[in-house]
Each structure stands twice: as C-alpha cells, then as structure tokens.
Write a protein that holds these residues in place. Structure first.
Motif, PDB file in Angstrom:
ATOM      1  N   PRO A   4      41.034  -7.058 -33.099  1.00 55.22           N
ATOM      2  CA  PRO A   4      42.030  -6.517 -34.021  1.00 55.22           C
ATOM      3  C   PRO A   4      43.466  -6.474 -33.472  1.00 55.22           C
ATOM      4  CG  PRO A   4      40.253  -4.934 -33.660  1.00 55.22           C
ATOM      5  CD  PRO A   4      40.067  -6.058 -32.699  1.00 55.22           C
ATOM      6  N   ILE A   5      43.697  -7.114 -32.334  1.00 59.93           N
ATOM      7  CA  ILE A   5      45.051  -7.245 -31.793  1.00 59.93           C
ATOM      8  C   ILE A   5      45.235  -8.699 -31.402  1.00 59.93           C
ATOM      9  CG2 ILE A   5      44.319  -6.577 -29.468  1.00 59.93           C
ATOM     10  CD1 ILE A   5      47.123  -5.314 -29.092  1.00 59.93           C
ATOM     11  N   SER A   6      46.389  -9.244 -31.680  1.00 61.15           N
ATOM     12  CA  SER A   6      46.603 -10.661 -31.368  1.00 61.15           C
ATOM     13  C   SER A   6      46.666 -10.849 -29.846  1.00 61.15           C
ATOM     14  CB  SER A   6      47.891 -11.171 -32.015  1.00 61.15           C
ATOM     15  OG  SER A   6      49.016 -10.635 -31.349  1.00 61.15           O
ATOM     16  N   PRO A   7      46.071 -11.945 -29.360  1.00 64.42           N
ATOM     17  CA  PRO A   7      46.139 -12.226 -27.922  1.00 64.42           C
ATOM     18  C   PRO A   7      47.585 -12.303 -27.422  1.00 64.42           C
ATOM     19  CG  PRO A   7      44.453 -13.579 -28.934  1.00 64.42           C
ATOM     20  CD  PRO A   7      45.189 -12.885 -30.057  1.00 64.42           C
ATOM     21  N   SER A   8      48.503 -12.731 -28.278  1.00 67.58           N
ATOM     22  CA  SER A   8      49.902 -12.815 -27.829  1.00 67.58           C
ATOM     23  C   SER A   8      50.478 -11.418 -27.575  1.00 67.58           C
ATOM     24  CB  SER A   8      50.760 -13.597 -28.830  1.00 67.58           C
ATOM     25  OG  SER A   8      50.808 -12.952 -30.075  1.00 67.58           O
ATOM     26  N   LYS A   9      50.062 -10.421 -28.348  1.00 69.19           N
ATOM     27  CA  LYS A   9      50.523  -9.048 -28.089  1.00 69.19           C
ATOM     28  C   LYS A   9      49.953  -8.550 -26.764  1.00 69.19           C
ATOM     29  CE  LYS A   9      51.481  -7.421 -32.761  1.00 69.19           C
ATOM     30  NZ  LYS A   9      51.164  -6.442 -33.807  1.00 69.19           N
ATOM     31  N   VAL A  10      48.680  -8.863 -26.502  1.00 72.47           N
ATOM     32  CA  VAL A  10      48.081  -8.455 -25.225  1.00 72.47           C
ATOM     33  C   VAL A  10      48.808  -9.151 -24.078  1.00 72.47           C
ATOM     34  CG1 VAL A  10      45.977  -8.352 -23.837  1.00 72.47           C
ATOM     35  CG2 VAL A  10      45.843  -8.037 -26.313  1.00 72.47           C
ATOM     36  N   ALA A  11      49.105 -10.443 -24.246  1.00 62.77           N
ATOM     37  CA  ALA A  11      49.835 -11.188 -23.212  1.00 62.77           C
ATOM     38  C   ALA A  11      51.216 -10.573 -22.987  1.00 62.77           C
ATOM     39  CB  ALA A  11      49.955 -12.658 -23.600  1.00 62.77           C
ATOM     40  N   GLY A 101      36.672 -14.647 -23.666  1.00 62.08           N
ATOM     41  CA  GLY A 101      36.817 -16.066 -23.951  1.00 62.08           C
ATOM     42  C   GLY A 101      38.182 -16.443 -24.510  1.00 62.08           C
ATOM     43  N   ILE A 102      39.190 -15.599 -24.240  1.00 64.21           N
ATOM     44  CA  ILE A 102      40.545 -15.852 -24.734  1.00 64.21           C
ATOM     45  C   ILE A 102      41.405 -16.311 -23.564  1.00 64.21           C
ATOM     46  CG2 ILE A 102      42.595 -14.817 -25.800  1.00 64.21           C
ATOM     47  CD1 ILE A 102      40.607 -12.789 -27.121  1.00 64.21           C
ATOM     48  N   SER A 103      42.048 -17.437 -23.721  1.00 61.56           N
ATOM     49  CA  SER A 103      42.880 -17.999 -22.665  1.00 61.56           C
ATOM     50  C   SER A 103      44.217 -17.270 -22.608  1.00 61.56           C
ATOM     51  CB  SER A 103      43.110 -19.492 -22.932  1.00 61.56           C
ATOM     52  OG  SER A 103      44.195 -19.958 -22.164  1.00 61.56           O
ATOM     53  N   LEU A 104      44.512 -16.696 -21.453  1.00 57.40           N
ATOM     54  CA  LEU A 104      45.794 -16.010 -21.285  1.00 57.40           C
ATOM     55  C   LEU A 104      46.948 -17.005 -21.397  1.00 57.40           C
ATOM     56  CD1 LEU A 104      47.357 -13.431 -20.722  1.00 57.40           C
ATOM     57  CD2 LEU A 104      47.123 -13.905 -18.286  1.00 57.40           C
ATOM     58  N   GLU A 105      46.739 -18.216 -20.888  1.00 57.44           N
ATOM     59  CA  GLU A 105      47.799 -19.218 -20.955  1.00 57.44           C
ATOM     60  C   GLU A 105      48.149 -19.537 -22.403  1.00 57.44           C
ATOM     61  OE1 GLU A 105      45.109 -19.530 -18.874  1.00 57.44           O
ATOM     62  OE2 GLU A 105      46.295 -18.932 -17.132  1.00 57.44           O
ATOM     63  N   ASP A 106      47.139 -19.704 -23.246  1.00 58.35           N
ATOM     64  CA  ASP A 106      47.398 -19.967 -24.673  1.00 58.35           C
ATOM     65  C   ASP A 106      48.104 -18.775 -25.309  1.00 58.35           C
ATOM     66  OD1 ASP A 106      46.164 -22.396 -24.352  1.00 58.35           O
ATOM     67  OD2 ASP A 106      44.310 -21.818 -25.375  1.00 58.35           O
ATOM     68  N   ALA A 107      47.678 -17.583 -24.965  1.00 57.42           N
ATOM     69  CA  ALA A 107      48.280 -16.378 -25.532  1.00 57.42           C
ATOM     70  C   ALA A 107      49.734 -16.240 -25.093  1.00 57.42           C
ATOM     71  CB  ALA A 107      47.478 -15.149 -25.134  1.00 57.42           C
ATOM     72  N   GLU A 108      49.998 -16.568 -23.815  1.00 55.52           N
ATOM     73  CA  GLU A 108      51.357 -16.454 -23.308  1.00 55.52           C
ATOM     74  C   GLU A 108      52.309 -17.427 -24.003  1.00 55.52           C
ATOM     75  OE1 GLU A 108      50.779 -16.905 -19.085  1.00 55.52           O
ATOM     76  OE2 GLU A 108      50.877 -14.738 -18.765  1.00 55.52           O
ATOM     77  N   GLU A 109      51.775 -18.581 -24.397  1.00 51.21           N
ATOM     78  CA  GLU A 109      52.618 -19.546 -25.099  1.00 51.21           C
ATOM     79  C   GLU A 109      53.123 -18.962 -26.408  1.00 51.21           C
ATOM     80  OE1 GLU A 109      50.485 -23.213 -25.520  1.00 51.21           O
ATOM     81  OE2 GLU A 109      50.235 -23.426 -23.345  1.00 51.21           O
TER      82      GLU A 109
END
Length: 115
Positions: A4-11, A101-109
């Motif tokens: 329920p939170i976008s990986p980009s917000k976590v990044a 299973g969420i890529s931090l690199e993808d989220a950081e982009e």
C-alpha cells in the motif's frame, strides 16, 4: 497483496534516512524526513513500518498482511517518531524491499518523479 505504499516513496525515505544518519545535527535532514513520513496516509505508514519489520526479520515477507495489520493495531506513537528512533532504519527498509522482491534500484529511479 499489493504493497500500500509505492516503492519510490520507500526509496525516498531510505535516501533521506541515509542522509539523516550521516548528517550533522541541525541541518534539517531529520525535519524533512519526519515531515515526509508524517504526511503519508495511515495505510502507507503501516506499510512502511511493515517493510521495516520484514527487513529486520520480525516478520517474514509472506506475513506482509499480518505485519501491516499489526502496525495499525499497535501504533501508539506517531509513525515518524517510532521509525526515526530505529537504528539502521534505511538498511532495514532496503532489506525489507529486497525480501518482498522489490528492486531498490528500480524504485530509486522513480524518486526523481513526483510522489
């Protein structure tokens, strides 16, 4: 379950938490991190706490739903106060994303895009 939170917000929080950990007190990094977490909605705050718990191995990745429910049920202090008091917050969040299973690199982009 969908997180329920976008990986980009976590990044974004991971990046800010790393700056906060490495930063000189009084520079505003903590205030910015605290404000960002405080402005998340309840579901996002609970999910962020759950990701940290999974990274810390308090819960397993397959227990995400239970971790989120526990975060909501046990929230007794503001989430930003709780999370900012956790040593290694950025590492736990990163480990939690990886475990899910969420890529931090993808989220950081995606961090450069508006959140």
């Amino acid at each position: 379950m969908q997180l329920p939170i976008s990986p980009s917000k976590v990044a974004h929080i991971i990046i800010r938490a790393r700056k906060f950990d490495a930063d000189v007190p009084g520079s505003g990094q903590g205030r910015e991190l605290r404000a960002f977490i405080a402005n998340l909605n309840e579901d996002e705050q609970a999910a962020l706490t759950a990701v940290m718990w999974i990274g810390r191995e308090t819960f397993e990745p397959e227990e995400l739903d239970e971790a989120i429910a526990t975060a909501k049920a046990e929230a007794s202090a503001p989430t930003e106060d709780y999370l900012m008091g956790i040593p290694m917050l950025a590492d736990y969040l990163e480990d939690g994303l990886i475990a899910l299973g969420i890529s931090l690199e993808d989220a950081e982009e995606d961090v450069d895009r508006p959140v």
